[in-house]
Design a protein around this motif. Structure first.
Motif, PDB file in Angstrom:
ATOM      1  N   GLU A   9       0.830  -1.208   0.000  1.00 33.22           N
ATOM      2  CA  GLU A   9       0.000   0.000   0.000  1.00 33.22           C
ATOM      3  C   GLU A   9       0.865   1.258   0.000  1.00 33.22           C
ATOM      4  N   ALA A  10       1.925   1.264   0.812  1.00 33.95           N
ATOM      5  CA  ALA A  10       2.818   2.424   0.863  1.00 33.95           C
ATOM      6  C   ALA A  10       3.513   2.634  -0.479  1.00 33.95           C
ATOM      7  N   LEU A  11       3.993   1.555  -1.077  1.00 36.11           N
ATOM      8  CA  LEU A  11       4.660   1.650  -2.370  1.00 36.11           C
ATOM      9  C   LEU A  11       3.709   2.163  -3.439  1.00 36.11           C
ATOM     10  N   LEU A  12       2.511   1.621  -3.482  1.00 36.23           N
ATOM     11  CA  LEU A  12       1.537   2.071  -4.484  1.00 36.23           C
ATOM     12  C   LEU A  12       1.168   3.532  -4.267  1.00 36.23           C
ATOM     13  N   ALA A  13       1.060   3.965  -3.020  1.00 39.11           N
ATOM     14  CA  ALA A  13       0.722   5.363  -2.733  1.00 39.11           C
ATOM     15  C   ALA A  13       1.827   6.302  -3.212  1.00 39.11           C
ATOM     16  N   VAL A  14       3.073   5.974  -2.901  1.00 36.96           N
ATOM     17  CA  VAL A  14       4.195   6.825  -3.317  1.00 36.96           C
ATOM     18  C   VAL A  14       4.284   6.865  -4.843  1.00 36.96           C
ATOM     19  N   CYS A  15       4.209   5.691  -5.461  1.00 39.74           N
ATOM     20  CA  CYS A  15       4.310   5.638  -6.925  1.00 39.74           C
ATOM     21  C   CYS A  15       3.124   6.327  -7.592  1.00 39.74           C
ATOM     22  N   GLY A  16       1.939   6.157  -7.034  1.00 37.77           N
ATOM     23  CA  GLY A  16       0.766   6.824  -7.598  1.00 37.77           C
ATOM     24  C   GLY A  16       0.901   8.336  -7.548  1.00 37.77           C
ATOM     25  N   LYS A  17       1.355   8.845  -6.435  1.00 32.07           N
ATOM     26  CA  LYS A  17       1.538  10.294  -6.272  1.00 32.07           C
ATOM     27  C   LYS A  17       2.585  10.830  -7.248  1.00 32.07           C
ATOM     28  N   LYS A  18       3.631  10.056  -7.484  1.00 30.23           N
ATOM     29  CA  LYS A  18       4.720  10.486  -8.362  1.00 30.23           C
ATOM     30  C   LYS A  18       4.543  10.023  -9.808  1.00 30.23           C
ATOM     31  N   ARG A  19       3.440   9.321 -10.073  1.00 31.36           N
ATOM     32  CA  ARG A  19       3.148   8.796 -11.409  1.00 31.36           C
ATOM     33  C   ARG A  19       4.258   7.881 -11.929  1.00 31.36           C
ATOM     34  N   LEU A  20       4.687   6.978 -11.068  1.00 30.35           N
ATOM     35  CA  LEU A  20       5.718   6.015 -11.421  1.00 30.35           C
ATOM     36  C   LEU A  20       5.087   4.643 -11.648  1.00 30.35           C
ATOM     37  N   MET A  21       5.570   3.957 -12.651  1.00 34.71           N
ATOM     38  CA  MET A  21       5.108   2.604 -12.953  1.00 34.71           C
ATOM     39  C   MET A  21       6.183   1.603 -12.544  1.00 34.71           C
ATOM     40  N   ILE A  22       5.744   0.418 -12.115  1.00 29.10           N
ATOM     41  CA  ILE A  22       6.625  -0.642 -11.629  1.00 29.10           C
ATOM     42  C   ILE A  22       6.493  -1.877 -12.508  1.00 29.10           C
ATOM     43  N   SER A  23       7.643  -2.536 -12.744  1.00 29.63           N
ATOM     44  CA  SER A  23       7.662  -3.877 -13.321  1.00 29.63           C
ATOM     45  C   SER A  23       8.563  -4.746 -12.457  1.00 29.63           C
ATOM     46  N   THR A  24       8.264  -6.034 -12.432  1.00 27.60           N
ATOM     47  CA  THR A  24       9.067  -6.988 -11.677  1.00 27.60           C
ATOM     48  C   THR A  24       9.591  -8.070 -12.607  1.00 27.60           C
ATOM     49  N   ALA A  25      10.735  -8.626 -12.237  1.00 29.15           N
ATOM     50  CA  ALA A  25      11.302  -9.793 -12.916  1.00 29.15           C
ATOM     51  C   ALA A  25      11.558 -10.810 -11.822  1.00 29.15           C
ATOM     52  N   GLU A  26      10.740 -11.851 -11.772  1.00 30.92           N
ATOM     53  CA  GLU A  26      10.757 -12.777 -10.651  1.00 30.92           C
ATOM     54  C   GLU A  26      11.105 -14.194 -11.081  1.00 30.92           C
ATOM     55  N   SER A  27      12.000 -14.786 -10.323  1.00 26.90           N
ATOM     56  CA  SER A  27      12.303 -16.197 -10.516  1.00 26.90           C
ATOM     57  C   SER A  27      11.833 -16.977  -9.300  1.00 26.90           C
ATOM     58  N   CYS A  28      12.563 -16.947  -8.206  1.00 25.19           N
ATOM     59  CA  CYS A  28      12.233 -17.791  -7.046  1.00 25.19           C
ATOM     60  C   CYS A  28      10.896 -17.457  -6.401  1.00 25.19           C
ATOM     61  N   THR A  29      10.367 -16.268  -6.633  1.00 28.49           N
ATOM     62  CA  THR A  29       9.067 -15.898  -6.065  1.00 28.49           C
ATOM     63  C   THR A  29       7.904 -16.246  -6.983  1.00 28.49           C
ATOM     64  N   GLY A  30       8.171 -16.583  -8.215  1.00 25.73           N
ATOM     65  CA  GLY A  30       7.128 -17.043  -9.121  1.00 25.73           C
ATOM     66  C   GLY A  30       5.958 -16.089  -9.297  1.00 25.73           C
ATOM     67  N   GLY A  31       6.197 -14.799  -9.181  1.00 25.62           N
ATOM     68  CA  GLY A  31       5.136 -13.812  -9.382  1.00 25.62           C
ATOM     69  C   GLY A  31       4.511 -13.290  -8.100  1.00 25.62           C
ATOM     70  N   LEU A  32       5.017 -13.691  -6.948  1.00 27.56           N
ATOM     71  CA  LEU A  32       4.416 -13.272  -5.676  1.00 27.56           C
ATOM     72  C   LEU A  32       4.535 -11.772  -5.408  1.00 27.56           C
ATOM     73  N   ILE A  33       5.609 -11.151  -5.872  1.00 34.32           N
ATOM     74  CA  ILE A  33       5.747  -9.699  -5.666  1.00 34.32           C
ATOM     75  C   ILE A  33       4.617  -8.982  -6.391  1.00 34.32           C
ATOM     76  N   THR A  34       4.423  -9.329  -7.638  1.00 31.82           N
ATOM     77  CA  THR A  34       3.342  -8.731  -8.422  1.00 31.82           C
ATOM     78  C   THR A  34       1.988  -9.068  -7.813  1.00 31.82           C
ATOM     79  N   ALA A  35       1.823 -10.291  -7.331  1.00 30.51           N
ATOM     80  CA  ALA A  35       0.550 -10.698  -6.727  1.00 30.51           C
ATOM     81  C   ALA A  35       0.238  -9.859  -5.484  1.00 30.51           C
TER      82      ALA A  35
END
Length: 166
Positions: A12-38
Protein backbone atom coordinates in the motif's frame (compact mmCIF):
# COMPACT_ATOMS: atom_id res chain seq x y z
CA UNK A 1 1.42 -7.67 12.72
CA UNK A 2 1.88 -10.93 10.84
CA UNK A 3 3.84 -11.31 7.61
CA UNK A 4 0.86 -10.85 5.33
CA UNK A 5 -0.10 -7.62 7.15
CA UNK A 6 3.46 -6.35 6.75
CA UNK A 7 3.42 -7.19 3.03
CA UNK A 8 0.06 -5.47 2.53
CA UNK A 9 1.27 -2.39 4.42
CA UNK A 10 4.44 -2.22 2.32
CA UNK A 11 2.49 -2.73 -0.91
CA UNK A 12 0.00 0.00 0.00
CA UNK A 13 2.82 2.42 0.86
CA UNK A 14 4.66 1.65 -2.37
CA UNK A 15 1.54 2.07 -4.48
CA UNK A 16 0.72 5.36 -2.73
CA UNK A 17 4.19 6.82 -3.32
CA UNK A 18 4.31 5.64 -6.92
CA UNK A 19 0.77 6.82 -7.60
CA UNK A 20 1.54 10.29 -6.27
CA UNK A 21 4.72 10.49 -8.36
CA UNK A 22 3.15 8.80 -11.41
CA UNK A 23 5.72 6.01 -11.42
CA UNK A 24 5.11 2.60 -12.95
CA UNK A 25 6.62 -0.64 -11.63
CA UNK A 26 7.66 -3.88 -13.32
CA UNK A 27 9.07 -6.99 -11.68
CA UNK A 28 11.30 -9.79 -12.92
CA UNK A 29 10.76 -12.78 -10.65
CA UNK A 30 12.30 -16.20 -10.52
CA UNK A 31 12.23 -17.79 -7.05
CA UNK A 32 9.07 -15.90 -6.06
CA UNK A 33 7.13 -17.04 -9.12
CA UNK A 34 5.14 -13.81 -9.38
CA UNK A 35 4.42 -13.27 -5.68
CA UNK A 36 5.75 -9.70 -5.67
CA UNK A 37 3.34 -8.73 -8.42
CA UNK A 38 0.55 -10.70 -6.73
CA UNK A 39 1.00 -8.82 -3.43
CA UNK A 40 0.92 -5.50 -5.29
CA UNK A 41 -2.12 -6.39 -7.36
CA UNK A 42 -4.02 -7.55 -4.27
CA UNK A 43 -4.44 -3.82 -3.57
CA UNK A 44 -7.31 -2.04 -5.31
CA UNK A 45 -6.04 0.55 -7.76
CA UNK A 46 -2.75 -1.25 -8.40
CA UNK A 47 -3.33 -0.99 -12.15
CA UNK A 48 -2.33 2.68 -12.03
CA UNK A 49 1.16 1.67 -10.82
CA UNK A 50 1.90 -1.96 -11.77
CA UNK A 51 2.95 -2.05 -15.41
CA UNK A 52 3.77 -5.77 -15.66
CA UNK A 53 5.44 -8.71 -14.01
CA UNK A 54 7.78 -11.13 -15.69
CA UNK A 55 7.80 -14.61 -14.18
CA UNK A 56 11.04 -16.08 -15.46
CA UNK A 57 11.45 -19.26 -13.47
CA UNK A 58 13.47 -21.12 -16.09
CA UNK A 59 16.77 -20.06 -17.63
CA UNK A 60 15.09 -20.06 -21.03
CA UNK A 61 12.44 -17.64 -19.80
CA UNK A 62 15.13 -15.30 -18.48
CA UNK A 63 16.73 -15.32 -21.92
CA UNK A 64 13.57 -15.17 -24.03
CA UNK A 65 11.52 -12.71 -21.96
CA UNK A 66 14.22 -10.47 -20.47
CA UNK A 67 17.12 -10.83 -22.88
CA UNK A 68 19.49 -12.27 -20.27
CA UNK A 69 22.33 -13.76 -22.31
CA UNK A 70 22.45 -17.54 -22.04
CA UNK A 71 26.24 -17.27 -21.80
CA UNK A 72 25.89 -15.08 -18.70
CA UNK A 73 23.70 -17.72 -17.04
CA UNK A 74 26.12 -20.48 -18.08
CA UNK A 75 29.10 -18.56 -16.70
CA UNK A 76 27.65 -17.34 -13.38
CA UNK A 77 24.54 -19.47 -12.81
CA UNK A 78 20.98 -18.20 -12.65
CA UNK A 79 21.38 -17.30 -8.98
CA UNK A 80 24.03 -14.60 -9.26
CA UNK A 81 24.57 -10.87 -9.23
CA UNK A 82 25.17 -10.56 -13.00
CA UNK A 83 21.95 -12.43 -13.78
CA UNK A 84 19.90 -10.44 -11.25
CA UNK A 85 21.21 -7.20 -12.75
CA UNK A 86 20.51 -8.39 -16.30
CA UNK A 87 17.00 -9.43 -15.29
CA UNK A 88 16.28 -5.97 -13.85
CA UNK A 89 17.70 -4.21 -16.88
CA UNK A 90 15.71 -6.49 -19.17
CA UNK A 91 12.50 -5.75 -17.27
CA UNK A 92 13.14 -2.04 -17.62
CA UNK A 93 13.89 -2.14 -21.34
CA UNK A 94 11.01 -4.52 -22.13
CA UNK A 95 8.33 -2.58 -20.30
CA UNK A 96 7.09 0.95 -19.81
CA UNK A 97 8.08 0.95 -16.16
CA UNK A 98 9.98 3.64 -14.31
CA UNK A 99 11.07 1.31 -11.47
CA UNK A 100 12.02 -2.36 -11.56
CA UNK A 101 13.09 -5.09 -9.19
CA UNK A 102 14.40 -8.56 -9.95
CA UNK A 103 14.86 -11.58 -7.71
CA UNK A 104 16.62 -14.87 -8.34
CA UNK A 105 17.41 -17.35 -5.62
CA UNK A 106 17.26 -20.78 -4.04
CA UNK A 107 14.07 -21.10 -2.02
CA UNK A 108 14.68 -24.74 -1.10
CA UNK A 109 14.39 -27.19 0.29
CA UNK A 110 17.50 -28.48 -1.38
CA UNK A 111 19.16 -27.17 -4.48
CA UNK A 112 21.82 -25.29 -2.59
CA UNK A 113 25.58 -25.67 -2.43
CA UNK A 114 28.31 -24.27 -0.18
CA UNK A 115 28.77 -21.33 -2.58
CA UNK A 116 25.04 -20.86 -3.13
CA UNK A 117 23.20 -22.09 -0.05
CA UNK A 118 19.50 -22.66 0.37
CA UNK A 119 17.88 -19.33 1.19
CA UNK A 120 20.26 -17.27 -0.98
CA UNK A 121 18.56 -14.57 -3.04
CA UNK A 122 20.08 -11.99 -5.35
CA UNK A 123 18.12 -8.74 -5.72
CA UNK A 124 18.61 -6.00 -8.28
CA UNK A 125 16.59 -2.84 -8.59
CA UNK A 126 16.78 0.43 -10.45
CA UNK A 127 15.00 3.13 -12.33
CA UNK A 128 14.83 4.61 -15.78
CA UNK A 129 16.85 7.60 -14.54
CA UNK A 130 19.48 6.02 -12.34
CA UNK A 131 21.91 3.24 -11.69
CA UNK A 132 21.02 -0.28 -10.68
CA UNK A 133 21.74 -1.61 -7.23
CA UNK A 134 22.34 -5.19 -6.15
CA UNK A 135 22.12 -7.02 -2.87
CA UNK A 136 22.91 -10.61 -1.94
CA UNK A 137 20.81 -11.83 1.00
CA UNK A 138 21.11 -15.18 2.75
CA UNK A 139 17.83 -15.85 4.53
CA UNK A 140 19.01 -19.33 5.55
CA UNK A 141 17.29 -22.68 5.33
CA UNK A 142 14.07 -21.34 6.85
CA UNK A 143 11.75 -23.19 4.48
CA UNK A 144 10.51 -22.51 0.99
CA UNK A 145 7.49 -20.42 1.96
CA UNK A 146 9.46 -18.35 4.45
CA UNK A 147 12.25 -17.64 1.94
CA UNK A 148 9.74 -16.56 -0.67
CA UNK A 149 7.81 -14.34 1.78
CA UNK A 150 11.04 -12.76 3.04
CA UNK A 151 12.10 -12.16 -0.56
CA UNK A 152 8.82 -10.41 -1.38
CA UNK A 153 9.14 -8.21 1.72
CA UNK A 154 12.74 -7.30 0.93
CA UNK A 155 11.91 -6.49 -2.70
CA UNK A 156 9.00 -4.25 -1.66
CA UNK A 157 11.26 -2.49 0.87
CA UNK A 158 13.86 -1.80 -1.81
CA UNK A 159 11.26 -0.56 -4.30
CA UNK A 160 9.72 1.76 -1.68
CA UNK A 161 13.13 3.22 -0.82
CA UNK A 162 13.81 3.74 -4.53
CA UNK A 163 10.41 5.29 -5.19
CA UNK A 164 10.91 7.83 -2.42
CA UNK A 165 14.10 9.09 -4.11
CA UNK A 166 12.51 9.63 -7.53
Amino acid sequence: MDGSDRLATLAEALLAVCGKKRLMISTAESCTGGLITAVLTDIAGASTVVERGFVTYSNEAKTEMLGVPAALIAQHGAVSEPVARAMAKGALTRSRADLVVSVTGIAGPGGGSPAKPEGLVHFAWGSSVGDFAHERVEFGAIGRGAVRAATVEHALDRLLELAKTQ
